[in-house]
Design an enzyme around this catalytic site. Sequence first.
Site, short mmCIF file in Angstrom:
data_model
loop_
_atom_site.label_atom_id
_atom_site.label_comp_id
_atom_site.label_asym_id
_atom_site.label_seq_id
_atom_site.Cartn_x
_atom_site.Cartn_y
_atom_site.Cartn_z
CB CYS A 2 9.45 -0.69 38.47
SG CYS A 2 8.46 -1.83 39.44
NE ARG A 27 13.03 4.14 38.75
CZ ARG A 27 12.52 5.30 39.15
NH1 ARG A 27 13.35 6.28 39.44
NH2 ARG A 27 11.24 5.49 39.24
CD1 TRP A 75 11.35 -2.97 45.66
CD2 TRP A 75 9.25 -2.23 45.62
NE1 TRP A 75 10.93 -2.84 46.96
CE2 TRP A 75 9.64 -2.39 46.97
CE3 TRP A 75 7.95 -1.78 45.36
CZ2 TRP A 75 8.81 -2.11 48.04
CZ3 TRP A 75 7.11 -1.50 46.43
CH2 TRP A 75 7.54 -1.65 47.75
CG ASN A 99 7.66 2.92 37.82
OD1 ASN A 99 7.39 2.33 38.85
ND2 ASN A 99 8.24 4.11 37.80
N GLY A 100 4.52 1.66 38.33
CA GLY A 100 3.37 2.30 38.97
C GLY A 100 2.38 1.25 39.44
CD GLU A 478 19.05 9.33 57.81
OE1 GLU A 478 17.81 9.22 57.90
OE2 GLU A 478 19.69 8.91 56.83
CE LYS A 482 20.55 5.91 55.57
NZ LYS A 482 19.96 7.07 54.95
CD GLU A 485 18.00 2.80 54.13
OE1 GLU A 485 18.50 3.91 54.31
OE2 GLU A 485 17.11 2.59 53.29
CG HIS A 501 10.70 8.10 81.39
ND1 HIS A 501 10.28 8.39 82.67
CD2 HIS A 501 11.51 9.12 81.03
CE1 HIS A 501 10.80 9.54 83.07
NE2 HIS A 501 11.56 10.00 82.08
CE LYS A 600 18.45 7.17 46.13
NZ LYS A 600 19.05 7.32 47.46
O1 M6R Z 1 13.26 10.58 47.22
P1 M6R Z 1 12.82 10.96 48.60
O2 M6R Z 1 13.81 11.79 49.32
O3 M6R Z 1 11.45 11.54 48.65
O4 M6R Z 1 12.75 9.57 49.38
C1 M6R Z 1 12.27 9.50 50.70
C2 M6R Z 1 12.61 8.18 51.34
O5 M6R Z 1 12.02 7.13 50.63
C3 M6R Z 1 14.12 7.95 51.41
O6 M6R Z 1 14.77 8.99 52.06
C4 M6R Z 1 14.44 6.62 52.15
O7 M6R Z 1 14.04 6.73 53.48
C5 M6R Z 1 15.92 6.25 52.03
N1 M6R Z 1 16.04 4.92 51.49
C6 M6R Z 1 16.62 6.16 53.31
O8 M6R Z 1 17.98 5.89 53.16
#
Ligand code: M6R
Length: 605
Positions: A2, A27, A75, A99-100, A478, A482, A485, A501, A600
């Site tokens: 949020c 966010r 969010w 937020n929280g 990674e 990517k 997501e 395996h 984010k």
């Molecule tokens: O702000 P941070 O680096 O701590 O965030 C960690 C993850 O939430 C962040 O890297 C997330 O996996 C990304 N959306 C991936 O692209």
Amino acid sequence: MCGIIGYTGNQPAKDILINGLKQLEYRGYDSAGIAVLDKDAGFIMKKKTGKVAELEAAAAEDKTEATCGIGHTRWATHGGVTETNAHPHNQGSVTICHNGIIENYKELTTEYGLKKLLKSETDTEVVAALLDQFYEGNPYKTIKRVVDLLAGSFALCIMFEDQPGKIFAIRNVSPMVAAAFDGGSIIASDLTAVINFSKKYFVVPEYHILTLSESGIQVQDLKGRAVEPEILEVNWDITSAQKGGYPHYMLKEINEQPEALERTIAPRIQDGLPYLLDDGIDDAILKELKDIVIVACGTAMHAGMVGKSLIESKLRIPVTVEIASEFRYKDPIIDSSTLVIVVSQSGETIDTLEALRLARKKGCKVLSVVNVKGSTIARESDYVLYTHAGPEIAVASTKAYTVQISAMYLLAARLGYVRGIMSEEETKEFIKKLSEVGEIMKRTIDASNDIRMIANHIKKAPDVFYIGRGIDYTMSLEASLKLKEISYIHAEAYAAGELKHGTIALISEQVPVIAIATEDHVYAKVISNVREVKSRGAYVILISQEGKTESEEVCDKQIYIPKVDSTFGVFATAVILQLIAYYTSDAKGLDVDKPRNLAKSVTVE
Ligand code: M6R
């Protein structure tokens, strides 16, 4: 999760709030809303499900000139995505954005008999109801009394109907920054919404009550004492947080990587050697440590895995990489001889932050690799190595990841040098190669045209496999995150030698397999694994160094990274993998920068 914003000043607030929410939208983007406080009409509120653009359209007809208001982009955590659950929330004389997560909202609802008052399913409205119930004309006392009851994390912007022109704010854990400027003051979840007004700002201290007005911001602790917050200055401007001609933030941020690396690496080189003393990282801590534990989430954790691979292979120092949300609950084997490195772009990820707190409680020194200056993780660490990626807006992390890796390389080089594992000459050679990776990434980006065609092939696939060995396996992890997501294609990363395996059962005609083979010492082994999937009908895309060309029997397409020392290939490989995900999402017509269900910054557990 949020984004919240509050503005009060001498300009109409509505458009300022909506523009600020656009900056904060990464966010959370389930729904959005604003409330302004008009001294005659009282609260005027507008909420909409969907993106901020929908709120903007819905609010276009509202001609209010009110100069004080708050806004929120959500969010969802408590309650579905509905207009009623969207913020702001009003109860009687009080309107708030939050937020929280308020963990004890159910108990508070029962204890204070609030059920009949609540219109939404949110935890936030309980806070609004309590504030309204306790309010007797003194905002400070009321906020203090309510906050004393709350368990959980919160950043709150509050307006009281009889306090025109004023916004009150308080936070615990959830981030907020604020700035006073000529003609008003502003508060928001992050700098992107503030920087248009002022480059000077402060991080809102936890459990302090702020009063924002046209003439400035007062900060008081919970004993009523005035506090002077530390003023910080941003070193980037609003254009860094805009698309700058690119169709998406993600593509812009991929393209920004060479400069981001330069900003992160160059200031840390002195006489050809890595130099971290200006960051407050003295050699003693590097000399004394017995082992390293890297803790992070998501992409940041994958950057940590690259760091582990490098440190273990080059320096023979044991490194464990832990998922922060697991680390917290497993009574980790660490002590004062362990250096805990936490990695986080935002510096606010709650699981990473709690892991940091646990590590410190257990007597470890904590070094954080963080992008956002003044963030909670940075402030609570013993040492901070800031990455200088600039603002990263796309939810899918790209430039933050490669600068995190570069920070790991810098640390590894200093570690190897001060412990006598790497000679001065070797360290200088290592640093020279590290300084060249930005240029290599640039060349990789410039030569990336074929990737669109590959993306057009992948976009039809229900599943994609990434395989690699060693450091290329960590890159696969990674890459698959990517792709998942932002393109919503199921993707799996596999250690190339492990596939046979079991998982090879899933390989059939035309299943795309992206094989990464950039390391010389395991190249032949990966090619053997590629042959295994190819002979089962897979559509193979091979990523290798220039000069390593394979026939059609081995792969259907080949993408090259420039010829480079294997240790430094990760940077160019990362670019290719990011572009594959980007173009696949774009080819599917998806919202690349704001993928479904995500936000984010993950400030909930
Ligand atoms: O702000 P941070 O680096 O701590 O965030 C960690 C993850 O939430 C962040 O890297 C997330 O996996 C990304 N959306 C991936 O692209």
